[in-house]
Each structure stands twice: as structure tokens, then as C-alpha cells.
Design an enzyme around this catalytic site. Structure first.
Site, PDB file in Angstrom:
ATOM      1  N   ASP A   1     -45.283  45.722  -8.853  1.00  0.00           N
ATOM      2  CA  ASP A   1     -44.382  44.636  -9.646  1.00  0.00           C
ATOM      3  C   ASP A   1     -45.523  44.067 -10.440  1.00  0.00           C
ATOM      4  O   ASP A   1     -45.082  43.158 -11.432  1.00  0.00           O
ATOM      5  CB  ASP A   1     -43.968  43.625  -8.830  1.00  0.00           C
ATOM      6  CG  ASP A   1     -42.769  44.254  -7.982  1.00  0.00           C
ATOM      7  OD1 ASP A   1     -42.139  45.422  -8.540  1.00  0.00           O
ATOM      8  OD2 ASP A   1     -42.507  43.767  -6.956  1.00  0.00           O
TER       9      ASP A   1
ATOM     10  N   ARG B   1     -36.296  39.071   3.788  1.00  0.00           N
ATOM     11  CA  ARG B   1     -36.392  39.788   5.106  1.00  0.00           C
ATOM     12  C   ARG B   1     -36.245  38.638   6.077  1.00  0.00           C
ATOM     13  O   ARG B   1     -35.781  39.009   7.031  1.00  0.00           O
ATOM     14  CB  ARG B   1     -37.601  40.602   5.083  1.00  0.00           C
ATOM     15  CG  ARG B   1     -37.410  41.660   4.352  1.00  0.00           C
ATOM     16  CD  ARG B   1     -39.064  42.241   4.002  1.00  0.00           C
ATOM     17  NE  ARG B   1     -38.856  43.630   3.673  1.00  0.00           N
ATOM     18  CZ  ARG B   1     -38.852  43.881   2.012  1.00  0.00           C
ATOM     19  NH1 ARG B   1     -38.554  42.745   1.424  1.00  0.00           N
ATOM     20  NH2 ARG B   1     -38.625  45.049   1.767  1.00  0.00           N
TER      21      ARG B   1
ATOM     22  N   GLY C   1     -32.472  43.587  -6.958  1.00  0.00           N
ATOM     23  CA  GLY C   1     -32.402  45.037  -6.366  1.00  0.00           C
ATOM     24  C   GLY C   1     -32.519  45.039  -4.861  1.00  0.00           C
ATOM     25  O   GLY C   1     -31.900  45.948  -4.129  1.00  0.00           O
TER      26      GLY C   1
ATOM     27  N   SER D   1     -40.764  53.585  -1.680  1.00  0.00           N
ATOM     28  CA  SER D   1     -40.115  52.555  -2.055  1.00  0.00           C
ATOM     29  C   SER D   1     -39.655  51.740  -0.960  1.00  0.00           C
ATOM     30  O   SER D   1     -39.199  52.306   0.256  1.00  0.00           O
ATOM     31  CB  SER D   1     -38.810  53.071  -2.533  1.00  0.00           C
ATOM     32  OG  SER D   1     -37.671  51.949  -2.513  1.00  0.00           O
TER      33      SER D   1
ATOM     34  N   ARG E   1     -29.129  49.960 -12.523  1.00  0.00           N
ATOM     35  CA  ARG E   1     -30.239  50.593 -11.541  1.00  0.00           C
ATOM     36  C   ARG E   1     -29.718  51.794 -10.736  1.00  0.00           C
ATOM     37  O   ARG E   1     -28.677  51.768 -10.127  1.00  0.00           O
ATOM     38  CB  ARG E   1     -30.862  49.617 -11.081  1.00  0.00           C
ATOM     39  CG  ARG E   1     -31.590  48.404 -12.273  1.00  0.00           C
ATOM     40  CD  ARG E   1     -32.214  47.203 -11.606  1.00  0.00           C
ATOM     41  NE  ARG E   1     -33.394  48.089 -10.603  1.00  0.00           N
ATOM     42  CZ  ARG E   1     -34.304  47.075  -9.991  1.00  0.00           C
ATOM     43  NH1 ARG E   1     -34.013  45.743  -9.924  1.00  0.00           N
ATOM     44  NH2 ARG E   1     -35.322  47.819  -9.365  1.00  0.00           N
TER      45      ARG E   1
ATOM     46  N   SER F   1     -40.444  39.090  -1.095  1.00  0.00           N
ATOM     47  CA  SER F   1     -39.884  40.216  -0.110  1.00  0.00           C
ATOM     48  C   SER F   1     -39.742  39.476   1.224  1.00  0.00           C
ATOM     49  O   SER F   1     -38.774  39.828   1.790  1.00  0.00           O
ATOM     50  CB  SER F   1     -41.017  41.245  -0.252  1.00  0.00           C
ATOM     51  OG  SER F   1     -40.937  42.058  -1.684  1.00  0.00           O
TER      52      SER F   1
END
Ligand code: S3P
Length: 434
Positions: A320, A32, A99, A172, A127, A28
Site C-alpha cells: 500500500d 478484522r 475491497g 493477497s 476491481r 486492516s
């Protein structure tokens, strides 16, 4: 053919998981770092970037929008183009299996003065995307997709955006991040409120890059049209990758493993809280802060586990990790009940049904619930043939499960592991005594 390249893996039982390892960079945070580095002014250097397929999808997307990214093999150097310097990509942006790339980029691209089209592999194209398209449309974005806007490919026609206060029905980080990034291009303050706190890497990194970020409880807001400045980032090890080794060391008797340099942001440490509640011997050592993120070394010693009830706020903090938590539960004494985890049905695959099928194949009594699963722990798994359903975390979870059986087990379709953890198998071989 080397084992890693073959799409089927035969796992041999382990006599102990021992030694010291470091896991690759956080997925993640790596995404970013590229995104914010690209739209900042000046240079951003990134050490510890995760060299997985998902992150390269994000990197390639920004290269295709005119951002120069140098890679000397140890660090990335991103030459930021500023908030308004991205160029229209000449081709469709391929997000692969990621995603995060598709959803977060949708937010950023909604406010650009050009057209972009996003697609992905067959799993990503299944998705749900409305969760980001809805708030972005409220901001004035124009995004169209298959199935009435629910599925990729997505076409994003850049527009001038307006700020909103959005109350998201789902916890989310991808939705939150998409809205915050769009908010950088809207006049005034854009805010997002979520039912429970999801990972907060976007807001931490936006602040680190100089954005005006305010948090009040479950609501976070950003001010538009304020320039970001390039920064140096050191990405910590991914706790979601460490989780496979934490559980391996807990469930394989005779194990003692030190995992160095793991990100322990409280929005991500649900897995540790759950495993501690199950009776796991896990110690966080040498806690420190790196580039605005908490980091620690994690010592794990094999432990008898007990079944627990998992629901509520901890769920997004461990979202996750449920495939590997369900493996721990399969070897715990008593019953584990996972609830409030409906989101697992829309991950890379339906992780509730995938894990129930696989645990049953290993001789475990497991049942699906609409929003989770019920797992009756046993003392030893039977050798099994497992399916990954094209999902990296299902593949890695079942490889860990296979370390505990009496004979060999097989996990099919493991190539997806390279989306998040290309060195997984070599690290397992390094620490597992056979
Ligand atoms: C991610 C957010 C989570 C997580 C995914 C990575 C991110 O998804 O499951 O692996 O980097 O923002 P949701 O935001 O859909 O919960």
C-alpha cells in the site's frame, strides 16, 4: 466551507516537519476486530478502532446482520453472536470503497445459511473479485457477480462448505483471509499457500481469539467449527498512514518527527526497509507487543535519499506504500526501479499509471512498466496540479510531495482521504512549519 470538505486542496511548501504525533488505528486490524468480534462468543472490546469510512462499512455490515455494536466514542463493544448467530441482512450490504470489506466478507458469508448481496462504489465495482470467488467456489460456495463473476455486485447464496488446500496465485491477505474465514465453517482443516507472505493480521487475530491456526512456511491452516472467544483488542497506529509522515519528514529538510504507537508487524514494514535502503534516518524505539501485534515509536530525521531497486518479497510487505515510496524516489539521487508490483494496477485505482501521471506533472521523468515503474530522481519538484483518481493514497502522497515544491501545488478530488485517514490534513497542519 472548511478546507477538509472542499474537494481540492492547495498545498503550501513546508519549512520542516517537526514534533510528535500518533496516527489513527490500523485499517486492516480494525476490519478484522469487527469481523472476529461479531462471530466470537461473548463481548469483544476494541480500543483505537480506525474511524474511517472503510471500517464503518464493515461495522455497518455486521449491524445489518444483527450484531449489536456499542460505541462510546473511545471504544467499541461488540456483542458476539457466535459462529452461527448472524442473521440474513434485509438489504444489500454497501462496502463503499473497501475491497477488504467485500473480499473478506465474501469468505465469511459463503458459509452462512442465507443470501447476501454485496456492492460498493464505482471504484470497487471495477476491481477483480474472481480471486476470492474461485477458491470459495472450490469449497462449495455459490457466488455470482457481474462480468462472469469477476465484478460486484456479488450475490452470495450461503452453502455448507468443504475444506480445501488452496494455492493462491497472488500474495493477497484478502484472498487468504476470505478462505480462512470460510474454513471456520468447513469440516476439517482448510489451508492457503501464497507465493510470498502477505500481511498476517487475520491469522494472528484468529489465534488470539482461540482458533486452531497452524503455519508452515508460506502455508497457513485453520480447523473448522471451533468456537472463537471474545477478546479485548487495542489496535496499533497504522504503518500505512504513518508512511506519509515518515516520507514527509525524510524529504522536507530540517525535519525531526516522532510517531508514537505504530504497528510494526514484519509483514507490513517493507516501507521502512525500503526507506532505510534509500538512506533514510529512521529509528524504531520502545518496541513492544500489544494484542498479539508488534508496536514501536518511530523517529524520523530528514535525510538525503538515493535511488534503489525494489522487487521480490518486500513488495507485498509494502504493497500500500508504493504511491508514497514513489514520491521519496522522485526526490532521491539516481534511479529507482520498482518491479514485481503488478498488483498496484488493481488497487483503488491503477496506482502505477496514477503516480507516473502525477510525478510527470511535478517535472519528474517517470515511466510505467507492466509490473512497476522507473523513477529518475530530481533535487526539487515543480509546483503541480495533481489528480487523485478517487484514491486516498494517491491524494495523500501528492499532498506530501507538495510540501517540497517552491510554490503552492493543487491536489484534486481529495475527499477519498476519509476512507482511511480522516484527520490527515489537520495532522499535516500540526507538524508542518510554513
Ligand atoms: C488488505 C490487504 C491488501 C491491501 C489492502 C488491505 C487487508 O490487499 O492492499 O489495503 O486488510 O487484508 P490485498 O490482499 O489485495 O493485497
Amino acid at each position: 466551507m472548511p478546507e477538509e470538505v472542499s474537494d481540492k486542496y492547495i498545498v503550501k511548501p513546508s519549512k520542516g516537519i517537526t514534533g510528535e504525533i500518533a496516527v489513527p488505528g490500523d485499517k486492516s486490524i480494525s476490519h478484522r476486530s469487527i469481523i472476529l468480534g461479531a462471530i466470537a462468543e461473548g463481548v469483544t472490546t476494541v480500543k483505537g478502532f480506525l474511524r474511517g469510512e472503510d471500517n464503518f462499512a464493515t461495522l455497518n455490515a455486521f449491524s445489518s446482520m444483527g450484531v449489536r455494536i456499542d460505541d462510546d466514542g473511545t471504544a467499541l463493544k461488540i456483542h458476539g453472536v457466535g459462529l452461527n448467530g448472524l442473521k440474513e441482512p434485509e438489504d444489500v450490504i454497501d462496502c463503499g470503497n473497501s475491497g477488504t470489506t467485500m473480499r473478506i466478507l465474501s469468505g465469511l458469508l459463503a458459509g452462512q445459511p442465507f443470501l447476501s448481496v454485496l456492492t460498493g462504489d464505482k471504484y470497487l465495482r471495477r476491481r477483480p473479485m474472481k480471486r476470492v470467488i474461485k477458491p470459495l467456489s472450490m469449497m462449495g460456495g455459490e457466488i455470482i457477480g457481474r462480468s462472469g463473476g469477476e465484478k460486484a455486485p456479488l450475490a452470495i447464496i450461503g452453502k455448507k462448505l468443504k475444506s480445501i488446500s488452496y494455492e493462491s496465485p497472488v500474495s493477497s491477505a484478502q484472498v487468504k483471509s476470505a478462505v480462512l474465514l470460510a474454513g471456520l465453517y468447513a469440516d476439517g482443516e482448510t489451508s492457503v499457500k501464497e507465493p510470498q507472505l502477505s500481511r498476517d493480521h487475520s491469522e494472528r487475530m484468529l489465534k488470539y481469539f482461540g482458533a486452531d491456526i497452524k503455519r508452515s512456511g508460506l502455508e497457513v491452516s485453520v480447523s473448522g467449527n471451533k468456537a472463537l472467544s471474545g477478546r479485548d483488542i487495542t489496535v496499533p497506529g497504522d504503518i500505512s498512514s504513518a508512511a506519509f509522515f515518515i516520507v514527509a519528514a525524510l524529504i522536507v529538510p530540517g525535519s525531526k518527527l516522532l510517531i508514537r504507537n505504530v504497528g510494526v508487524n514484519p509483514t507490513r514494514t517493507g516501507v521502512i526497509d525500503i526507506l532505510l535502503k534509500m538512506g533514510g534516518n529512521i529509528q524504531l524505539q520502545n518496541q513492544r507487543k500489544v494484542s498479539g501485534e508488534p508496536v514501536a515509536d518511530i523517529l524520523v530525521i530528514s535525510s538525503p535519499l538515493k535511488g534503489v531497486e525494489i522487487s521480490g518479497d518486500v513488495v507485498p510487505r509494502a504493497i500500500d506504500e508504493f504511491p508514497i515510496i514513489s514520491v521519496a524516489a522522485a526526490l532521491a539521487e539516481g534511479v529507482t526501479v520498482i518491479s514485481d508490483a503488478h498488483e498496484l494496477r488493481v488497487k483503488e485505482t491503477d496506482r502505477i499509471s496514477a503516480m507516473v501521471v502525477n510525478l510527470k506533472a511535478a517535472g519528474v521523468q517517470a515511466e510505467e512498466k507492466d509490473d512497476g515503474m522507473v523513477i529518475h530522481g530530481i533535487s526539487k519538484l515543480s509546483s503541480f496540479n495533481a489528480e487523485s483518481f478517487g484514491d486516498h493514497r494517491i491524494a495523500m502522497s501528492m499532498i506530501i510531495a507538495g510540501l517540497t515544491t517552491s510554490g503552492s501545488s493543487t491536489v484534486k478530488e481529495i475527499s477519498s482521504i476519509s476512507t482511511s485517514f480522516p484527520d490527515f490534513l489537520s495532522l499535516i497542519r500540526k507538524v508542518s512549519a510554513v
